[in-house]
Design an enzyme around this catalytic site. Sequence first.
Site, PDB file in Angstrom:
ATOM      1  N   ARG A  88       0.821  -1.206   0.000  1.00  0.00           N
ATOM      2  CA  ARG A  88       0.000   0.000   0.000  1.00  0.00           C
ATOM      3  C   ARG A  88       0.854   1.254   0.000  1.00  0.00           C
ATOM      4  NH1 ARG A  88      -4.838  -2.215   2.342  1.00  0.00           N
ATOM      5  NH2 ARG A  88      -6.582  -0.787   2.327  1.00  0.00           N
ATOM      6  N   ARG A 171      -9.831   7.454   4.129  1.00  0.00           N
ATOM      7  CA  ARG A 171      -9.093   6.344   3.514  1.00  0.00           C
ATOM      8  C   ARG A 171      -8.854   6.598   2.036  1.00  0.00           C
ATOM      9  NH1 ARG A 171     -12.914   1.750   5.083  1.00  0.00           N
ATOM     10  NH2 ARG A 171     -11.572   0.427   3.832  1.00  0.00           N
TER      11      ARG A 171
END
Length: 213
Positions: A88, A171
């Site tokens: 990520r 997010r």
Amino acid sequence: MKIVMLGAPGAGKGTQAKMIAEEYAIPHISTGDIFRANVKGGTPLGMEAKAYMDRGELVPDELTVRILLDRVAKDDCANGYVLDGFPRTIPQAEVLDSELAKMNDRIDFAIDVEVPDENIVRRMSGRRACLNCGATYHIEHIPPKKEGICDNCGSELVLRDDDKEETVKKRLAVYHEQTQPLIDFYNKKGVLKEVDGTVDSAEVFAAIKKVLA
Ligand code: ADP
Ligand code: ADP
Ligand code: ZN
């Protein structure tokens, strides 16, 4: 076959990764699922990860990388795996890359499931998760056979704490800032494959199978 799933939170990475894992008989490895299992079990790792997850932030690279490398060292990963939610960040991708390079190995495909931000917030409010087996459903698009109950294991389905609208927005911002650069990272390595994630999940999977064939 070693596959990385890329895409925004809620793009359908987990849904597709599960289908890929079944079709190609390789394990589906989700760092989010590993963290949630630890939160549920009240382990020290879970307690550390929870604080970040609740804020919609990423768990620090050092901790995440350690968990992931332990997992891919297991015997069931010998023929490959599909990674969902890892890497990520660029540093996570670089560690994975260098660990694989030590074994003369590499990621074969990075599949980017593309869904615009506008669709994501709506999708997440309908997501229901099984914290026991990691299955996910959608109240309209992918409903379980029996409302509120997991088809696979019979556990109760929940709306994840971090799927509230405000946390989803956070997010998404984190995704654009820290994760999206991975698209370019894997493109430069020549393994990037992009699929339209806005169509029905069976169609997305058909597109992925074409890419992997
Ligand atoms: P989603 O599937 O909605 O994108 P995940 O289940 O993959 O969400 O991740 C949930 C949360 O777990 C993330 O918001 C983050 O806090 C943490 N997390 C999962 N994977 C990673 C990772 N590779 N690096 C850092 N944090 C992670
Ligand atoms: P990610 O792992 O990328 O966070 P999920 O696979 O959990 O995403 O999917 C997010 C939500 O969208 C879930 O509720 C899932 O059931 C639903 N979903 C997945 N794929 C599709 C699709 N192609 N069309 C509509 N909804 C989908
Ligand atoms: Zn379940």
